[in-house]
Design an enzyme around this catalytic site. Sequence first.
Site, PDB file in Angstrom:
ATOM      1  N   CYS A 138       0.820  -1.308   0.180  1.00  0.00           N
ATOM      2  CA  CYS A 138      -0.325   0.000   0.171  1.00  0.00           C
ATOM      3  C   CYS A 138       0.871   1.233   0.154  1.00  0.00           C
ATOM      4  CB  CYS A 138      -0.374  -0.314   1.384  1.00  0.00           C
ATOM      5  SG  CYS A 138      -1.768   1.699   1.399  1.00  0.00           S
ATOM      6  N   CYS A 141      -0.871   3.656   2.387  1.00  0.00           N
ATOM      7  CA  CYS A 141      -0.312   4.409   3.386  1.00  0.00           C
ATOM      8  C   CYS A 141       1.186   3.965   3.923  1.00  0.00           C
ATOM      9  CB  CYS A 141      -0.115   2.464   3.518  1.00  0.00           C
ATOM     10  SG  CYS A 141      -1.957   1.692   2.817  1.00  0.00           S
ATOM     11  N   ASP A 142       2.038   3.909   3.057  1.00  0.00           N
ATOM     12  CA  ASP A 142       3.523   3.426   3.759  1.00  0.00           C
ATOM     13  C   ASP A 142       4.311   4.623   2.741  1.00  0.00           C
ATOM     14  OD1 ASP A 142       2.674   1.439   5.094  1.00  0.00           O
ATOM     15  OD2 ASP A 142       2.506  -0.322   4.506  1.00  0.00           O
TER      16      ASP A 142
END
Length: 316
Positions: A138, A141-142
């Site tokens: 992701c 997300c990261d």
Amino acid sequence: MSTPTSVENVVIVGTGCAGLTAAIYTARAGLAPLVLEGPLPGGQLTTTSEVENFPGFPAGVDGFQLMQNLREQAAKFGARFEQALVTSVDFTALPRQLVAGDRTLFAKTVIIATGASPRMTGIPGEKELYGGKGVTTCATCDGAFYKKMEVAVIGGGDSAAEEALFLTRFASKVYLVHRRDSLRASKIMAERATSHPKIQCVWDSAPVAVEGVAAGAVSGLKIRHVRTGAESVLPVKGIFVAIGHVPNTAPFASVLDTDEGGYFRPAVGTQIRTNVPGVYVAGDCADHVYRQAITAAGMGCAAAIEAERWLAEHCG
Ligand code: NAP
């Protein structure tokens, strides 16, 4: 068979676009659906930043916000939410039974909208360094953890192109590693990715191993040229796996028809009816073709209407 304590009109399994749309429709029809939230409340869209193609949002909409809005809309009409992971079901009789941990839930109708999870490559080091150690699925997300670092994205579809483009906001360089010599992503996404100055396409290359296991952090991605067999290491700190998804159908696969890819196989001529009356499927768990937020929402809507009609016909 367990003895029912209370029987729900409709249990909806999953809170992605399909599940929440089914919740809005069944709640608005006065059925007070029980909606079960699994390990990723809100589904895959919560890991997307900007959604540009959901109708009604000409300026785009944040994926997390969109899912929050759907949830609020369902709750407003009386949908009830519980965290529960369904592990097995018994659909041989009415009411239908769903086992979640040490509980058994009873329902007259069931809408399964469990979505799909990211597929992993299975190469050595991937599992060991997954989650916080450099391997992730992701970018939204990261990605911000990789400011001014070199990263690799594995895959050649729309997801890989999208992840690579998103990562250019943070990374100094993005290697897009694909086992063929062109992307299978849509033309517009492929053009954007291949022409971006920060993205270097690494063609005809299969991932072999994630390096850095001993140190507990990714230090490189070993790849092999599929034609020459030559191996090399990309000096990356982050590896983003974007090679498609696996449908979350395992708890139901022994009772509902699935295809060779594990996706639910709806009854002929319908997208959402299953081989069990009153049990419907919607969204990515039953759709390996379109896999869009809006098509999942449409299937959720259709499943809700089917459930409502089934209840009216069979339960007065
Ligand atoms: P996908 O289209 O199935 O692409 C998966 C890619 O991963 C393929 O290029 C495949 O290679 C590669 N791959 C699979 N297993 C691999 C392995 N073990 N090692 C290395 N590479 C591997 O999946 P997706 O990109 O997630 O897209 C899924 C669907 O969602 C598509 O219909 C797509 O259009 C849609 N989508 C749309 C958007 C958008 O519209 N913005 C964004 C994301 C996804 P091969 O090419 O060799 O098979």
